[in-house]
Design a protein around this motif. Sequence first.
Motif, PDB file in Angstrom:
ATOM      1  N   MET A 331       2.982  56.681 -54.193  1.00 31.05           N
ATOM      2  CA  MET A 331       1.933  57.488 -53.578  1.00 31.05           C
ATOM      3  C   MET A 331       1.140  58.251 -54.637  1.00 31.05           C
ATOM      4  O   MET A 331      -0.100  58.316 -54.579  1.00 31.05           O
ATOM      5  N   ALA A 332       1.831  58.847 -55.591  1.00 28.91           N
ATOM      6  CA  ALA A 332       1.138  59.584 -56.658  1.00 28.91           C
ATOM      7  C   ALA A 332       0.227  58.655 -57.448  1.00 28.91           C
ATOM      8  O   ALA A 332      -0.893  59.025 -57.838  1.00 28.91           O
ATOM      9  N   GLN A 333       0.697  57.427 -57.691  1.00 32.11           N
ATOM     10  CA  GLN A 333      -0.127  56.443 -58.397  1.00 32.11           C
ATOM     11  C   GLN A 333      -1.389  56.120 -57.609  1.00 32.11           C
ATOM     12  O   GLN A 333      -2.496  56.069 -58.171  1.00 32.11           O
ATOM     13  N   LEU A 334      -1.253  55.926 -56.283  1.00 34.55           N
ATOM     14  CA  LEU A 334      -2.413  55.613 -55.445  1.00 34.55           C
ATOM     15  C   LEU A 334      -3.422  56.750 -55.441  1.00 34.55           C
ATOM     16  O   LEU A 334      -4.638  56.521 -55.479  1.00 34.55           O
ATOM     17  N   VAL A 335      -2.938  57.987 -55.384  1.00 32.16           N
ATOM     18  CA  VAL A 335      -3.836  59.145 -55.390  1.00 32.16           C
ATOM     19  C   VAL A 335      -4.681  59.146 -56.659  1.00 32.16           C
ATOM     20  O   VAL A 335      -5.892  59.381 -56.626  1.00 32.16           O
ATOM     21  N   ARG A 336      -4.049  58.888 -57.785  1.00 32.59           N
ATOM     22  CA  ARG A 336      -4.785  58.878 -59.056  1.00 32.59           C
ATOM     23  C   ARG A 336      -5.833  57.768 -59.085  1.00 32.59           C
ATOM     24  O   ARG A 336      -6.901  57.914 -59.693  1.00 32.59           O
ATOM     25  N   GLU A 337      -5.540  56.654 -58.431  1.00 32.42           N
ATOM     26  CA  GLU A 337      -6.446  55.516 -58.463  1.00 32.42           C
ATOM     27  C   GLU A 337      -7.588  55.633 -57.447  1.00 32.42           C
ATOM     28  O   GLU A 337      -8.727  55.246 -57.722  1.00 32.42           O
ATOM     29  N   VAL A 338      -7.294  56.180 -56.265  1.00 35.98           N
ATOM     30  CA  VAL A 338      -8.251  56.146 -55.157  1.00 35.98           C
ATOM     31  C   VAL A 338      -9.309  57.231 -55.266  1.00 35.98           C
ATOM     32  O   VAL A 338     -10.503  56.988 -55.030  1.00 35.98           O
ATOM     33  N   PHE A 339      -8.895  58.445 -55.632  1.00 38.30           N
ATOM     34  CA  PHE A 339      -9.836  59.562 -55.624  1.00 38.30           C
ATOM     35  C   PHE A 339     -10.593  59.621 -56.951  1.00 38.30           C
ATOM     36  O   PHE A 339     -10.028  59.971 -57.991  1.00 38.30           O
ATOM     37  N   THR A 340     -11.851  59.292 -56.908  1.00 41.20           N
ATOM     38  CA  THR A 340     -12.659  59.208 -58.126  1.00 41.20           C
ATOM     39  C   THR A 340     -13.212  60.557 -58.558  1.00 41.20           C
ATOM     40  O   THR A 340     -13.504  60.759 -59.733  1.00 41.20           O
ATOM     41  N   LYS A 341     -13.383  61.482 -57.604  1.00 41.41           N
ATOM     42  CA  LYS A 341     -13.967  62.796 -57.921  1.00 41.41           C
ATOM     43  C   LYS A 341     -12.838  63.807 -58.070  1.00 41.41           C
ATOM     44  O   LYS A 341     -12.455  64.484 -57.124  1.00 41.41           O
ATOM     45  N   TYR A 345     -14.846  67.288 -53.665  1.00 40.58           N
ATOM     46  CA  TYR A 345     -15.824  66.572 -52.847  1.00 40.58           C
ATOM     47  C   TYR A 345     -16.645  67.562 -52.022  1.00 40.58           C
ATOM     48  O   TYR A 345     -16.097  68.503 -51.436  1.00 40.58           O
ATOM     49  N   THR A 346     -17.938  67.343 -51.961  1.00 38.51           N
ATOM     50  CA  THR A 346     -18.773  68.092 -51.024  1.00 38.51           C
ATOM     51  C   THR A 346     -18.512  67.563 -49.620  1.00 38.51           C
ATOM     52  O   THR A 346     -17.869  66.518 -49.436  1.00 38.51           O
ATOM     53  N   LYS A 347     -19.046  68.266 -48.624  1.00 36.82           N
ATOM     54  CA  LYS A 347     -18.899  67.788 -47.242  1.00 36.82           C
ATOM     55  C   LYS A 347     -19.515  66.393 -47.089  1.00 36.82           C
ATOM     56  O   LYS A 347     -18.938  65.521 -46.433  1.00 36.82           O
ATOM     57  N   GLU A 348     -20.670  66.210 -47.692  1.00 40.46           N
ATOM     58  CA  GLU A 348     -21.341  64.910 -47.601  1.00 40.46           C
ATOM     59  C   GLU A 348     -20.495  63.816 -48.237  1.00 40.46           C
ATOM     60  O   GLU A 348     -20.332  62.720 -47.671  1.00 40.46           O
ATOM     61  N   LYS A 375     -16.112  73.111 -52.885  1.00 41.50           N
ATOM     62  CA  LYS A 375     -15.797  71.700 -52.823  1.00 41.50           C
ATOM     63  C   LYS A 375     -14.391  71.530 -52.264  1.00 41.50           C
ATOM     64  O   LYS A 375     -13.521  72.387 -52.460  1.00 41.50           O
ATOM     65  N   LEU A 376     -14.181  70.420 -51.573  1.00 43.11           N
ATOM     66  CA  LEU A 376     -12.875  70.116 -50.999  1.00 43.11           C
ATOM     67  C   LEU A 376     -12.021  69.422 -52.058  1.00 43.11           C
ATOM     68  O   LEU A 376     -12.354  68.331 -52.512  1.00 43.11           O
ATOM     69  N   GLN A 377     -10.907  70.065 -52.424  1.00 41.71           N
ATOM     70  CA  GLN A 377     -10.082  69.567 -53.529  1.00 41.71           C
ATOM     71  C   GLN A 377      -9.007  68.608 -53.011  1.00 41.71           C
ATOM     72  O   GLN A 377      -7.801  68.864 -53.126  1.00 41.71           O
ATOM     73  N   ILE A 378      -9.445  67.491 -52.462  1.00 37.38           N
ATOM     74  CA  ILE A 378      -8.480  66.607 -51.804  1.00 37.38           C
ATOM     75  C   ILE A 378      -7.634  65.816 -52.804  1.00 37.38           C
ATOM     76  O   ILE A 378      -6.462  65.525 -52.530  1.00 37.38           O
ATOM     77  N   TYR A 379      -8.174  65.479 -53.956  1.00 35.91           N
ATOM     78  CA  TYR A 379      -7.380  64.774 -54.972  1.00 35.91           C
ATOM     79  C   TYR A 379      -6.236  65.662 -55.478  1.00 35.91           C
ATOM     80  O   TYR A 379      -5.060  65.261 -55.479  1.00 35.91           O
ATOM     81  N   ALA A 380      -6.568  66.854 -55.920  1.00 35.23           N
ATOM     82  CA  ALA A 380      -5.565  67.747 -56.506  1.00 35.23           C
ATOM     83  C   ALA A 380      -4.483  68.108 -55.499  1.00 35.23           C
ATOM     84  O   ALA A 380      -3.290  68.137 -55.830  1.00 35.23           O
ATOM     85  N   ARG A 381      -4.906  68.388 -54.254  1.00 40.29           N
ATOM     86  CA  ARG A 381      -3.924  68.786 -53.243  1.00 40.29           C
ATOM     87  C   ARG A 381      -2.962  67.633 -52.931  1.00 40.29           C
ATOM     88  O   ARG A 381      -1.745  67.821 -52.801  1.00 40.29           O
ATOM     89  N   ALA A 382      -3.502  66.416 -52.796  1.00 40.69           N
ATOM     90  CA  ALA A 382      -2.654  65.270 -52.469  1.00 40.69           C
ATOM     91  C   ALA A 382      -1.682  64.967 -53.605  1.00 40.69           C
ATOM     92  O   ALA A 382      -0.498  64.671 -53.366  1.00 40.69           O
ATOM     93  N   LEU A 383      -2.154  65.043 -54.845  1.00 39.03           N
ATOM     94  CA  LEU A 383      -1.281  64.764 -55.980  1.00 39.03           C
ATOM     95  C   LEU A 383      -0.146  65.776 -56.037  1.00 39.03           C
ATOM     96  O   LEU A 383       1.016  65.419 -56.277  1.00 39.03           O
TER      97      LEU A 383
END
Length: 516
Positions: A331-341, A345-348, A375-383
């Motif tokens: 899962m940690a590997q996927l998070v690093r690969e999937v989230f590019t920003k 992320y902005t709402k848009e 900004k929504l910190q979805i990468y950092a939170r998921a990791l």
Amino acid sequence: MTVVTTDENVPEVTSLDEIYSTVDQRARYQAITDTFVEKYGSEPEFMSRSPGRVNLIGEHIDYCFFSVLPMAIESDIVIAVRKSNSHLLRLINTDAEFSPSTVELSTAGDYVEIDKTNSDWASYFKCGHLVAHEYLNQVNPSSKIIPVGMDMVVDGTVPAASGLSSSAAFICAAALATLRVNGVSSISKRQLTSMAIVSERHLGVFSGGMDQSASVYGKPDHALYVQFMPKLKCTPFKFPSSSPPLSFVIANSLVHSNKHDTAPTNYNLRVVEVSLAAEVLAHKFEVEIPQDSGIGTGTLRGFLEAFFKKTEGAPPWDGEVVEGTRRLKKMAQLVREVFTKKDGYTKEEAAIELGISEQELYEKFLGKTPVRFEKLQIYARALHVYEEALRVLQYLTTMLHPPSDSASIFSSLGSLMDQSHSSLDSLFNSSCPELNTICKIARANGSAGSRVTGAGFGGCSVHLVPLDKAEQLKSALKEQYYKVQFPGLSDEQIEQALVVSKPGIGSLVYTGGRPL
């Protein structure tokens, strides 16, 4: 290792020696009783009691349904109770900071009303009363229960807004008191925990369940491995033997972060961000995930299960350590690969990631509870969530299968706690400068591992310390942190901010009367 069965009931005790082992509490219980007699004219019928907790590792992952490792502490909330013939809930707090409160009960059996915009201390009692009332109606479906009035005195030794879960302790004690005074003399630990977990949502706080589980299930000299899936399960286990013995020092930063008041930028925002991360992952990998989070969306645990079912045909993870380690690393590997920003992320941008409109994003996520962000910190939170869940398994493995030498025990457990703090600081942003300072001082003065504990944004830190270095650590914090940051504090106030913790017993009813 003893497994707590789901039908074990909340105990009733008659001796304070069954509750406390470190501090003589007789004078405190005498004072509570004296206050009750002074205010209401007679002694209480019983006292409900629930402890605070300190989380050793596994922060901000319980509401994603990943397991955690807390322990109950001896600091607690005690409610002295007497049934009243009035239709009133009368609450008096021994702490003058909290004004007396009177709540009028509905004579038609309606639930107490709770104002989400008001974090008044009595609102937390209302949360416990409401869920207990709901339970009374569930077990008596043929009639609408009208709860009796209650006269109460509340006394607490868990500092408010400290990260030691005073709110969960209060709610658990409130629910237990309400049940008892309305004729329920026996309630399972699992049932009390389940009702308490949802209670704070009536105040708009979407807690995950760790605090309530630890408060109810606490066991002396044991930590708790709390699992939320596939069902709620609390497994107590003793700490490994070492020389010198392990001890935990809890240091209150004295930076207050009320979870209710700061929720839009802190706690609830994190709940939204991890939910968004789960849904983005599910969208990317074209899997359906259960909408079972506190805000009615998917969770990162739900994505983990769906991913491995789709890619491997694997059954749901049952908590087994080796398999869990493999899945969480993936899962940690996927998070690093999937989230590019990586910077957010902005709402848009978040809406684009999900393939929905900004209005749909608002309706499903941002409008469920007030949140504020740049900004929504979805990468950092998921990791953080996936790696923290992995650290819990690594910590548990060390506890159950410790190295043969004491130095390695301290080193292994301490390193995981340090890693957890670093992640909470940099990825989850739930630490603060004061907590970071405390951890730095502690590590230089005997701590093997130091981390923020609880919701964070202030509150407490926990430090793994060889018992023979606990006083050295406390002295260093007194001189280098408290006297520098808060020069007006008395020695007594500083001493109260530092606790050498021992795991304590969970929720209970005390019926021993005035202690001798």
